[in-house]
Structures are given as structure tokens and as C-alpha cells.
Design an enzyme around this catalytic site. Structure first.
Site, PDB file in Angstrom:
ATOM      1  N   SER A   1     -10.060  -1.177  -0.072  1.00 41.10           N
ATOM      2  CA  SER A   1     -10.763  -2.477   0.252  1.00 41.10           C
ATOM      3  C   SER A   1     -10.764  -3.211  -0.446  1.00 41.10           C
ATOM      4  O   SER A   1     -11.474  -4.326  -0.826  1.00 41.10           O
ATOM      5  CB  SER A   1     -12.322  -1.037  -1.093  1.00 41.10           C
ATOM      6  OG  SER A   1     -12.984  -0.677   0.264  1.00 41.10           O
TER       7      SER A   1
ATOM      8  N   THR B   1      -8.085   0.819 -10.288  1.00 44.58           N
ATOM      9  CA  THR B   1      -7.954  -1.019 -10.121  1.00 44.58           C
ATOM     10  C   THR B   1      -8.343  -1.717 -10.506  1.00 44.58           C
ATOM     11  O   THR B   1      -8.807  -1.697 -12.045  1.00 44.58           O
ATOM     12  CB  THR B   1      -8.313  -1.272  -8.291  1.00 44.58           C
ATOM     13  OG1 THR B   1      -8.191   0.336  -7.501  1.00 44.58           O
ATOM     14  CG2 THR B   1      -7.678  -1.492  -8.569  1.00 44.58           C
TER      15      THR B   1
ATOM     16  N   ARG C   1       0.881  -1.339   0.136  1.00 49.66           N
ATOM     17  CA  ARG C   1       0.232  -0.043   0.106  1.00 49.66           C
ATOM     18  C   ARG C   1       0.757   0.924   0.458  1.00 49.66           C
ATOM     19  O   ARG C   1       2.271   1.104   0.653  1.00 49.66           O
ATOM     20  CB  ARG C   1      -0.865  -0.366   1.258  1.00 49.66           C
ATOM     21  CG  ARG C   1      -2.334   1.426   1.677  1.00 49.66           C
ATOM     22  CD  ARG C   1      -3.125   0.738   0.247  1.00 49.66           C
ATOM     23  NE  ARG C   1      -4.474   1.845   0.526  1.00 49.66           N
ATOM     24  CZ  ARG C   1      -5.105   1.717  -0.291  1.00 49.66           C
ATOM     25  NH1 ARG C   1      -5.075   1.359  -1.486  1.00 49.66           N
ATOM     26  NH2 ARG C   1      -6.103   2.746  -0.169  1.00 49.66           N
TER      27      ARG C   1
HETATM   28  N1  GLY Z   1      -7.863   2.411  -4.563  1.00 51.19           N
HETATM   29  C1  GLY Z   1      -9.007   1.057  -3.982  1.00 51.19           C
HETATM   30  C2  GLY Z   1      -8.940   0.554  -2.664  1.00 51.19           C
HETATM   31  O1  GLY Z   1      -7.220   0.921  -2.039  1.00 51.19           O
HETATM   32  O2  GLY Z   1      -9.877  -0.074  -2.181  1.00 51.19           O
END
Ligand code: GLY
Length: 623
Positions: free
Chosen positions: A492, A425, A115
Site C-alpha cells: 500500500s 513502515t 519490494r
Molecule cells: N507492508 C506495508 C505495505 O507494504 O504497504
């Protein structure tokens, strides 16, 4: 012969004005021809390993790696690198993601947290406009250097290869570099990704030069090259990821975010960012424990915090288990049972989202009660709120997983949920002949990220920091997802691997912002409870309830008798937001099923995002 025909067809394009080329000079005419678009199918069944992604180029590259002796991790990294070329508006080395891996030797599932993280200068008020004291408008934050977090994708690839791969990163980057250098056929999703961003891309000089050649959106069927990205991949291949995490690329990323390279005619207010080369040099992508729940005797593993994917899908499955234990039947045999089953799905998702919004964030900064959220006792305290004939009112007051309630009373919060999450995504899955499996979701957040291409480097920077809440979403309740230095925003993403009797059975994931969670949950229920095959489970119309007063629904659901039947018991459906395709859609899943006879079925979307691509190394004879 077919290969030769497509060679000639694409060669003809190569010499025509349809060619769209990025910032650097095109490869010399007469050089190697563009790479033809591989045939695309949404389902493939067979042996020897499998890959599914949104793009036939990317899937083919992964399959080639498997066919030449690479394992699932090698294939996943090569596939992801190719997605950075052909699906650059959803993923790439300017972004981050979560990598979930089942190791056939140890029978263990491990995850990598790739992340993006907040720059050292971040504070909890970084998205408050100092002039007004109000949170920035979401789009003003997206279109800013402030939204750029430290990218984690390249580090994820390196960590995955170091731990489980068989080849060096430089080798895994070669097929993608070749694709970027020689060129590829523009598909509907690539064209749509530029079209939906045309205005803001035209405000950023390197982005306009790369993705709007001649001021135009690259046409479907034309050939696109990104020689800058090819050279960037080559540079990383030669020098290693240190060139990104500390070297010249770190400085250039920071400089781009701090001094957004606007076109001279742009009048867009594009706030400068605060990310530094030192932030990038300090990044790590740790190995972390997956989330785990049991569902119908299966072991469901997914991504833990800072993603809310694993805890929220897991809590919803636990709630559904409680409902089933109390006699609620989940099946699709009659319309009445479909209504009851979807009511259970929607309400389980509603309560799980209320709890997610209150409790899940970066565990390095917040006390995230992961075990409590996934405990059967907590699920029981939430399942008891759910009725087959009456819909709960959102936003719900969250439960306390540290101290599950022993009474059963639903309460509604006074403040509406104001959080906003983008929809982009991508997800890929890979398995090899040895039984290793990867489920990998990666992103640059919004479709098109922050809109900033790093000059002469050919990749977009993320806007992942907009996944933080700009202010507390339900004051006075604490919000664990406020920005901070080094903190990772809640995600998410829910890359999921399910084991049966300790062996891989089902693998699923999806893009779609917060709707990732409901897409993964709905695909799992379709497959495990409603008796659909995996391809049908992926294709079926989707609905997404996320503790809101409304539930987003795809057109096929809105025109079905299930809409009025569920509306009659209090559900409130609205069309899903616009997406890549003309029809609104939720997610773009890919998955694998291990069929139990040695074969793997790989599945992608037949329609959403213009259809995905599934392949196996050796198709079954009937294929
Ligand atoms: N940016 C989409 C997520 O992290 O769920």
C-alpha cells in the site's frame, strides 16, 4: 555551549547503568561519546535543500549530506541508513520499499521497486497449515521464518545511487555506522517499538540479546548502541552489496529464517522459512514507471504495482474529480461542507479499495489493469455510485477497469474481506538545491518485522510475505495477491510527488499498512481542497475507509461533531488500532512543499509516533 552541555549530559549517561548495548561488546569506555539527540521540530522552512523523517538523527544526517554537496538521492540513502539504526522496528536492510525520484535535469519521475520477493519454494498454499487445511493465523505467520521475503532495501540504495547519486554507497553508510557504533539516545518510538514486541523478541536469542539487554526494554533517554549493525554497514561499505546479495550475509539470512534462533525457554511455535541464499543472490530492484493522474491541473506521480498506493490514491482522486465535475464541492468552510467533503473522501476511498483488492498485485505475475484503474472513464463508472446522503455497503463488488460499466448500480459482495495487513513502515522525503526530489517509503512490514535479528549482524528480518493474501479474499472471485515463487506481495506504500507546471510542488508519504493510502489521500485533500497548510494537513485528525463495514478514526475525530453528522448518513466509525503512542493513530506522514519563492517547507508529524523531524539546510530568517 549547548553542544558541550549535551555532550556532558550524554557522557554522564555513557558511564551510568542506563546504557543499553547490543550483542557485541560495547565500545571501550573513554571512546567517542554517544551522539547527542539533535533538536527536533516538525516544520522547517528555508533554502538549500530539505529532509523530513520520523527521527531527528536521521533527518540531521540527510541534511549534513546536503550541506556537504550531496544531492537528494545521497541524502535519502544516508537518511534511510540512519533510520535502520534508530527506527529499526520499521525499516532496515532486512526489508524493502519503494523509491520515487524527480530528476531536475530531465524533469522526469522514475521509481525503483525494492519490494521483497517470494522465495523459489513459495506456492499459492504456502500459508495454509497442512495439518488443518486452514490458513495460518496471521500472527503465527508473522512470527515465522516463512514470512521472510528476499530483502530489497540495500539493492534499492545501490540502484538509486548508481542512477542519480554522487557518492558511493560505502560513504553514505558511514554516518549511520557511526551512530550505531557510538550510540544514540533512546526515544519514545524506539522504546515503544521494543515494548510492543517484548514477548516475541524475548523468544529469539539474537533479538533478545540486542533489543532487551538485561531482559529490559531500553528506557527513554538511555543510550543504545548496535555495534553489530555498525560492523555490518562497514562490511557492506568495504565489500559492496555482493556480500549481502550472494555473499556471507545471504547465507546467514537464509540460515536464520530456516532455523529460527529461538531462546531455549521459548515455547512459541515458530515455523521455519524456505528462503535460500540463491533466492537472495537472484534479487533485482528494477526501475519502473510511476503512476500518473491529473488532479486540479496538477500532475500526481506515485508508485505503481506491486504497490497499490499509486493506483488507489490515483483512482480515488479521479473519482473525486468526477464528483467535482458533477457539482460536488470539496471545501472546509462550514460544517455542512466538511461533512459533504469527508463523505466524498470516504466513499471515493471505499470504491477505490474495492477495485484495488480485486485487481492490484505483482504485474510480473498478474495482468494488472493499471491504465484502466486510472482512466477517467473507469472513475466515472465508480463515482456515479456515490451519494451525499447515503453510504455504500462494504464489501463492494469491484468494477471492471477493462470494461467500465455503463450502468450505475452498487452491489455488495457476500463474503467479508478477510485480509489482514500490519501497521508499520516509515517514510522520508528529501530535496536538494538543484531541485531533485525523493519520496521514499520503506519497511520491514510489521513493527519489529519477523522478530528475528540475524545473529551478530544487528538487523531485523522482514515479515513482508504476510502482505500476500493467504487464501482468496472474495471467492469465487480471483485473487491476484496469492503467494508464488519470485512474486512480490501487494503493498500500500504511496510515496508521492506532485508537479505543478512540470516542477515539484508537493511531496507526501506515510507508513501505516493499508491506511497509508488513506493517509496520503487525506493529506492531499486537506492541502489541495480544504485550504490547510501542509503542516496542518499532516496534523489534522485522520479517518480511514478501506472497503470495510467500519471506518477507523483517530480520537480527535471521534470527539468532533463530524462523527455523528457522518454517522447519520451511514458511516460507521471505530477507534483506530493501538500504535506506538498511547493514543491510537493512523500513519506518520512526512512531506515537502515548494513554496514558489525558492523556499521549501518540510513537514513531519507534530504528535504521531512521538513527533517527526523536519529540517532545511538554510532556514528562512524568520525561522
Ligand atoms: N507492508 C506495508 C505495505 O507494504 O504497504
Amino acid at each position: 555551549m549547548r553542544h558541550q552541555a549535551s555532550y556532558l549530559a550524554v557522557s554522564a549517561l555513557f558511564c551510568s547503568t542506563l546504557i543499553a548495548t547490543g550483542a557485541a561488546p560495547a565500545a571501550a569506555h573513554g571512546g567517542p561519546p554517544p551522539i547527542p539527540l539533535p533538536p527536533k521540530t516538525a516544520v522547517a522552512t528555508g533554502y538549500g535543500g530539505a529532509v523530513a523523517s520520523v527521527s531527528p538523527y536521521a533527518t540531521q544526517i540527510g541534511i549534513d549530506v546536503l550541506a556537504h554537496g550531496g544531492n537528494a538521492v545521497d541524502a535519502a540513502v544516508a537518511t534511510a541508513a540512519a533510520l535502520g539504526v534508530v527506527e529499526p522496528f520499521s525499516s532496515g536492510i532486512g526489508g524493502g520499499g519503494f523509491f520515487v525520484y524527480y530528476d531536475a535535469r530531465t524533469h522526469k519521475v522514475t521509481t525503483i521497486d525494492g519490494r521483497e520477493s517470494g522465495p523459489a519454494a513459495f506456492t499459492s498454499t504456502v500459508f495454509i497449515d497442512p495439518g488443518t487445511g486452514q490458513p495460518l493465523a496471521f500472527n503465527d505467520a508473522v512470527n515465522s521464518g516463512l514470512s521472510v521475503g528476499v530483502p530489497g532495501t540495500l539493492m534499492t540504495w545501490q540502484e538509486a545511487l548508481d542512477a542519480w547519486g554522487t557518492r558511493p554507497l560505502g560513504e553514505e553508510l558511514q554516518p549511520a555506522a557511526k551512530l550505531a557504533e557510538r550510540g544514540f539516545t533512546v526515544t519514545g518510538d524506539f522504546n515503544g517499538g521494543v515494548a510492543m514486541n517484548q514477548q516475541r523478541f524475548s523468544d529469539i536469542t539474537p533479538t533478545a540479546q540486542l533489543y532487551l539487554p538485561g531482559g529490559q526494554v531500553p528506557a527513554v533517554g538511555s543510550v543504545f548502541r548496535n555495534p553489530d549493525l555498525a560492523a555490518t554497514y562497514e562490511l557492506i561499505a568495504q565489500k559492496g552489496i555482493g556480500v549481502f546479495y550472494g555473499g556471507e550475509l545471504a547465507s546467514e539470512i537464509a540460515n536464520t529464517a530456516q532455523h529460527p534462533p529461538m531462546t531455549p525457554t521459548s515455547d512459541r511455535v515458530f515455523r521455519p522459512g524456505v528462503i535460500t541464499a540463491a533466492d537472495i543472490a537472484g534479487y533485482t530492484a528494477p526501475y519502473t514507471a510511476p503512476t500518473h493522474v491529473s488532479y486540479d491541473g496538477l500532475d500526481v506521480y506515485s508508485m505503481g504495482p506491486p504497490s497499490s498506493g499509486g493506483t488507489t490514491v490515483g483512482e480515488a482522486l479521479n473519482v473525486l474529480t468526477q464528483l467535482k465535475n458533477s457539482g460536488w464541492q470539496l471545501n472546509y468552510t462550514t460544517q455542512a461542507q466538511q461533512v459533504a467533503s469527508l463523505q466524498a473522501y470516504l466513499e471515493a476511498s471505499r470504491v477505490a479499495f474495492a477495485d484495488r483488492n480485486r485487481w492490484v498485485a505483482d504485474p510480473a505475475f498478474e495482468n494488472v489493469p493499471t491504465a484502466g484503474l486510472l482512466s477517467p472513464a473507469f472513475a466515472a463508472s465508480r463515482a456515479c455510485l456515490i451519494s451525499p446522503t447515503k453510504t455504500l455497503t462494504s464489501p463492494l463488488t469491484p468494477g471492471d477497469p477493462n470494461n467500465p460499466s455503463t450502468t450505475c448500480q452498487a452491489q455488495t459482495q457476500q463474503t467479508p474481506n478477510t485480509s489482514t495487513e500490519g501497521l508499520s513502515t516509515t517514510h522520508l522525503v528529501a530535496a536538494d538545491r538543484w531541485g531533485n526530489v525523493v519520496s521514499y517509503t520503506l519497511t520491514i512490514e510489521q513493527t519489529g518485522g519477523s522478530a528475528m535479528v540475524v545473529p551478530h549482524r544487528g538487523f531485523l528480518l522482514n515479515n513482508e510475505m504476510t502482505d500476500f493474501d493467504f487464501t482468496a479474499i472474495h471467492p469465487p472471485a480471483p485473487d491476484p495477491n496469492l503467494p508464488a515463487a519470485g512474486k512480490r506481495p501487494r503493498s500500500s506504500m504511496a510515496p508521492t510527488i506532485i508537479l505543478r507546471d512540470g516542477r515539484p510542488y508537493l511531496v507526501v508519504g506515510s507508513p501505516g499498512g493499508a491506511s497509508i493510502i488513506t493517509t496520503v489521500l487525506q493529506v492531499l485533500l486537506n492541502r489541495l481542497d480544504f485550504g490547510m497548510s501542509l503542516p496542518d494537513a499532516i496534523a489534522a485528525p485522520r479517518i480511514s475507509q478501506r472497503d470495510r463495514s467500519v471506518t477507523e478514526a483517530e480520537p480527535a475525530f471521534l470527539s468532533s461533531p463530524l462523527d455523528p453528522a457522518l454517522t447519520a448518513i451511514g458511516q460507521n466509525f471505530v477507534p483506530a488500532p493501538p500504535a506506538f503512542t498511547p493514543a491510537p493513530e493512523l500513519g506518520a506522514a512526512t512531506g515537502l512543499e515548494f513554496l514558489g519563492d525558492g523556499r521549501i517547507q518540510a513537514a513531519a508529524e507534530p504528535q504521531r509516533r512521538f513527533g517527526g523531524s523536519a529540517m532545511v539546510v538554510f532556514p528562512s530568517p524568520s525561522e
